[in-house]
Structure formats: C-alpha cells, structure tokens
Design a protein around this motif. Structure first.
Motif, short mmCIF file in Angstrom:
data_model
loop_
_atom_site.label_atom_id
_atom_site.label_comp_id
_atom_site.label_asym_id
_atom_site.label_seq_id
_atom_site.Cartn_x
_atom_site.Cartn_y
_atom_site.Cartn_z
N ASP A 1 -35.24 -52.28 -0.55
CA ASP A 1 -35.39 -50.85 -0.30
C ASP A 1 -34.19 -50.08 -0.82
OD1 ASP A 1 -36.29 -48.41 0.62
OD2 ASP A 1 -35.72 -48.78 2.68
N ILE A 2 -33.13 -50.03 -0.08
CA ILE A 2 -31.93 -49.28 -0.48
C ILE A 2 -31.00 -50.22 -1.24
CG2 ILE A 2 -29.92 -48.01 0.36
CD1 ILE A 2 -31.52 -47.34 2.89
N ILE A 3 -30.43 -49.76 -2.34
CA ILE A 3 -29.46 -50.55 -3.11
C ILE A 3 -28.23 -49.69 -3.36
CG2 ILE A 3 -28.96 -51.78 -5.25
CD1 ILE A 3 -32.02 -52.07 -5.64
N LEU A 4 -27.06 -50.24 -3.04
CA LEU A 4 -25.78 -49.59 -3.36
C LEU A 4 -24.91 -50.58 -4.10
CD1 LEU A 4 -24.87 -47.84 0.02
CD2 LEU A 4 -25.81 -46.79 -2.02
N GLN A 5 -24.26 -50.11 -5.14
CA GLN A 5 -23.29 -50.95 -5.85
C GLN A 5 -22.00 -50.16 -5.93
OE1 GLN A 5 -24.30 -53.14 -9.53
NE2 GLN A 5 -22.65 -51.96 -10.45
N SER A 6 -20.91 -50.79 -5.50
CA SER A 6 -19.63 -50.10 -5.54
C SER A 6 -18.79 -50.61 -6.70
CB SER A 6 -18.88 -50.30 -4.22
OG SER A 6 -18.55 -51.65 -4.07
N VAL A 7 -17.70 -49.93 -6.96
CA VAL A 7 -16.82 -50.27 -8.07
C VAL A 7 -16.18 -51.63 -7.87
CG1 VAL A 7 -14.74 -49.58 -9.30
CG2 VAL A 7 -16.38 -47.85 -8.58
N GLY A 8 -15.81 -51.95 -6.66
CA GLY A 8 -15.16 -53.24 -6.39
C GLY A 8 -13.71 -53.23 -6.81
N ASN B 1 -10.49 -56.01 -8.83
CA ASN B 1 -10.18 -57.25 -9.54
C ASN B 1 -11.34 -57.75 -10.39
OD1 ASN B 1 -7.61 -57.25 -8.35
ND2 ASN B 1 -8.40 -58.33 -6.56
N ASP B 2 -11.94 -56.84 -11.15
CA ASP B 2 -13.05 -57.16 -12.04
C ASP B 2 -14.28 -57.71 -11.30
OD1 ASP B 2 -13.99 -56.81 -14.61
OD2 ASP B 2 -13.58 -58.88 -15.19
N THR B 3 -14.47 -57.23 -10.07
CA THR B 3 -15.68 -57.57 -9.32
C THR B 3 -16.29 -56.27 -8.80
OG1 THR B 3 -14.60 -57.74 -7.15
CG2 THR B 3 -14.67 -59.75 -8.52
N LYS B 4 -17.48 -56.38 -8.25
CA LYS B 4 -18.12 -55.25 -7.59
C LYS B 4 -18.79 -55.77 -6.33
CE LYS B 4 -21.74 -55.76 -10.99
NZ LYS B 4 -22.24 -55.18 -12.21
N ASP B 5 -19.15 -54.86 -5.46
CA ASP B 5 -19.86 -55.21 -4.24
C ASP B 5 -21.26 -54.63 -4.33
OD1 ASP B 5 -17.38 -56.18 -3.44
OD2 ASP B 5 -16.91 -54.43 -2.22
N ILE B 6 -22.26 -55.41 -3.92
CA ILE B 6 -23.64 -54.96 -3.92
C ILE B 6 -24.18 -55.09 -2.50
CG2 ILE B 6 -25.98 -55.35 -4.78
CD1 ILE B 6 -24.76 -56.49 -7.34
N THR B 7 -24.76 -54.01 -2.01
CA THR B 7 -25.39 -54.02 -0.69
C THR B 7 -26.81 -53.49 -0.85
OG1 THR B 7 -23.27 -53.64 0.40
CG2 THR B 7 -25.23 -53.16 1.68
N PHE B 8 -27.75 -54.13 -0.15
CA PHE B 8 -29.14 -53.69 -0.23
C PHE B 8 -29.84 -54.04 1.08
CE2 PHE B 8 -28.77 -57.92 -2.02
CZ PHE B 8 -29.83 -58.62 -1.47
N THR B 9 -31.02 -53.47 1.27
CA THR B 9 -31.78 -53.76 2.48
C THR B 9 -33.09 -54.44 2.12
OG1 THR B 9 -32.83 -51.58 2.52
CG2 THR B 9 -30.77 -51.83 3.76
#
Length: 158
Positions: A46-53, A55-63
């Motif tokens: 449903d909901i997807i968020l991706q942040s900048v993160g 050290n060359d990574t990112k964070d992904i959160t979703f429902t």
C-alpha cells in the motif's frame, strides 16, 4: 459538484503491517527487485516510502496486510544481504485516511488533519498522499481516537 467536495469521509484500517528495511544498498534496481518479489507472492503493497539513507544506503518502509507481514520479511531476507535487526515488521499500527475529491485545490487539508491528531497527542509514523486521499500510519491503540478527532475537524457538529 464532485470537484467541490472536499472531504467525503474518514476511514480506518487496522489490518496493517509496517515493514522497514534499514540500510538497503543504494543501487539501481533495488526497489524493482524487492517489489517484484513481493508481487510474485501476491503481496499487495500500500504505502511506500524511501529515504535518502546514509553511507551509500537507503531505507525503505512500506505497508502490507498483517497476514502478509511475516512472508514479506522472509522475502526480504532472501533478496538482500541485510542483518535481521535491520528488518522490522510492526503490526501494532493502523492507517487513518481522509478521502475526498478536490483536496488538491483546497490548501490546508493536510494541516487540518495533522492538527486534529496533534491536539489528541497522536504521533504520525508515516504519511502518504494522493489527489483524493491523505493517509497516516499511527499506533493501533489510538486509531479510534484519531478517527473521532479527524472526523470532528472536518465535520464539526454545530
């Protein structure tokens, strides 16, 4: 007339699991790989968020639906070489939304919703918007209180 309608209703969904992946490699194709694998197992996101993160990574959160939370975590573990503690599945959340055509032409709709939650000391964990809907993820134990507060903000009793 439909475009003139601001808010038609307030909804609540308690069948929600929030999945967070911390430290995903910041390379092309990661989102595709993840969501393709989830789709292959018929898991609706449903909901997807991706942040900048960092050290060359990112964070992904979703429902996803609560019933798909554990399977989504298994898929993530197979897809990525990420420590288990970097994958979080929280099923103690609810999604509260305001729905209505014409919100994009009425500034302040989100602020009004967020103010109603703030006045009830309800913390917002995630926000998602579209032309006809604003959704927030909050603690499940505050869902009824949130719906009442948001409903009162948009449909005051005179």
């Amino acid at each position: 007339k439909m475009e003139k309608m601001l808010i038609r209703g307030v909804t609540k969904d308690t069948d929600v699991a929030r999945i967070s992946i911390i430290g995903v490699p910041n390379t092309p194709g990661i989102a595709f790989k993840l969501f393709d694998k989830l789709a292959a197992k018929n898991i609706n996101v449903d909901i997807i968020l991706q942040s900048v993160g960092r050290n060359d990574t990112k964070d992904i959160t979703f429902t996803v639906a609560k019933s798909n939370g554990d399977l989504a975590v298994e898929i993530i573990k197979k897809c990525f070489d990420i420590p288990d503690e970097s994958i979080i599945c929280d099923t103690s959340v609810a999604k509260v939304s305001v729905v209505g055509a014409g919100m994009e032409t009425h500034p302040g709709t989100a602020a009004k919703m967020f103010e109603a939650l703030y006045e009830q000391d309800i913390n917002i964990q995630m926000i998602a918007t579209s032309e006809i809907k604003i959704s927030v993820l909050i603690d499940i134990d505050k869902a009824d209180k949130a719906v009442a507060a948001v409903h009162k903000a948009f449909f005051p009793v005179n």
